[in-house]
Scaffold this motif. Sequence first.
Motif, PDB file in Angstrom:
ATOM      1  N   VAL A   1       2.224  -8.941  -0.682  1.00  0.00           N
ATOM      2  CA  VAL A   1       1.826  -9.100   0.714  1.00  0.00           C
ATOM      3  C   VAL A   1       1.861 -10.586   1.040  1.00  0.00           C
ATOM      4  CG1 VAL A   1       0.023  -8.652   2.417  1.00  0.00           C
ATOM      5  CG2 VAL A   1       0.303  -7.096   0.486  1.00  0.00           C
TER       6      VAL A   1
ATOM      7  N   VAL B   1      -7.446  -3.835   2.216  1.00  0.00           N
ATOM      8  CA  VAL B   1      -6.048  -4.064   2.588  1.00  0.00           C
ATOM      9  C   VAL B   1      -5.442  -2.724   2.987  1.00  0.00           C
ATOM     10  CG1 VAL B   1      -3.802  -4.917   1.815  1.00  0.00           C
ATOM     11  CG2 VAL B   1      -5.881  -5.899   0.868  1.00  0.00           C
ATOM     12  N   THR B   2      -4.697  -2.720   4.088  1.00  0.00           N
ATOM     13  CA  THR B   2      -4.006  -1.521   4.544  1.00  0.00           C
ATOM     14  C   THR B   2      -2.520  -1.832   4.658  1.00  0.00           C
ATOM     15  OG1 THR B   2      -5.957  -0.869   5.810  1.00  0.00           O
ATOM     16  CG2 THR B   2      -3.897   0.229   6.350  1.00  0.00           C
ATOM     17  N   ILE B   3      -1.692  -0.992   4.035  1.00  0.00           N
ATOM     18  CA  ILE B   3      -0.237  -1.143   4.052  1.00  0.00           C
ATOM     19  C   ILE B   3       0.333   0.074   4.778  1.00  0.00           C
ATOM     20  CG2 ILE B   3       1.858  -1.434   2.673  1.00  0.00           C
ATOM     21  CD1 ILE B   3      -0.205  -3.632   2.104  1.00  0.00           C
TER      22      ILE B   3
ATOM     23  N   THR C   1       4.046  -3.282   7.068  1.00  0.00           N
ATOM     24  CA  THR C   1       3.092  -4.199   7.678  1.00  0.00           C
ATOM     25  C   THR C   1       1.805  -4.139   6.862  1.00  0.00           C
ATOM     26  OG1 THR C   1       2.222  -2.534   9.190  1.00  0.00           O
ATOM     27  CG2 THR C   1       4.041  -3.887   9.989  1.00  0.00           C
ATOM     28  N   ALA C   2       1.023  -5.199   6.937  1.00  0.00           N
ATOM     29  CA  ALA C   2      -0.221  -5.265   6.180  1.00  0.00           C
ATOM     30  C   ALA C   2      -1.318  -5.883   7.036  1.00  0.00           C
ATOM     31  CB  ALA C   2      -0.016  -6.105   4.916  1.00  0.00           C
TER      32      ALA C   2
ATOM     33  N   ALA D   1       4.640  -6.758   4.008  1.00  0.00           N
ATOM     34  CA  ALA D   1       4.623  -6.398   2.595  1.00  0.00           C
ATOM     35  C   ALA D   1       5.961  -5.807   2.162  1.00  0.00           C
ATOM     36  CB  ALA D   1       3.499  -5.393   2.339  1.00  0.00           C
TER      37      ALA D   1
END
Length: 149
Positions: free
Chosen positions: A47, A103-105, A122-123, A136
Amino acid sequence: MSHAPRAGLVGIAAGLTLAACGGGDGDAIDRDTEPFSGIGEGEVIEVTGTEPFWGMTIDQAEGAAAYSTPENIDGQRFAVERFAGNNGLGFTGTLDSGDGVTVTITPGECSDGMSDRTYPFTATAEVGERDLAGCAFTDTQGFTGPAAP
């Protein structure tokens, strides 16, 4: 174990679930009820974010991540838990300082705005009180563009 990571995990679950209910054009959101499988459990996720500059390497096989900034280029390693929601992945953990990390991917073309690279994911991250955004890629799903921006 602190309840902060679990609260973060619940937040990720709610966020990823609510994303499936959001407005906008219906084509942008996958309404599949199966957990997100676009990133394998063995893939290493990189990321990168700008303004402020930050980075994170998430080694899912080890259940660990390293969060880095210009002030700490080597990064701080910490344990993470993985959650596969309907439209992406979430990871939670706690830094040595006690700051929670979420963290969110999610899938979607992403540009860091500083190079000619295009990333497949996207992150977003919350590190303590800081909200961060970035892009990411993984060790098997790379970015397109120059190797050295």
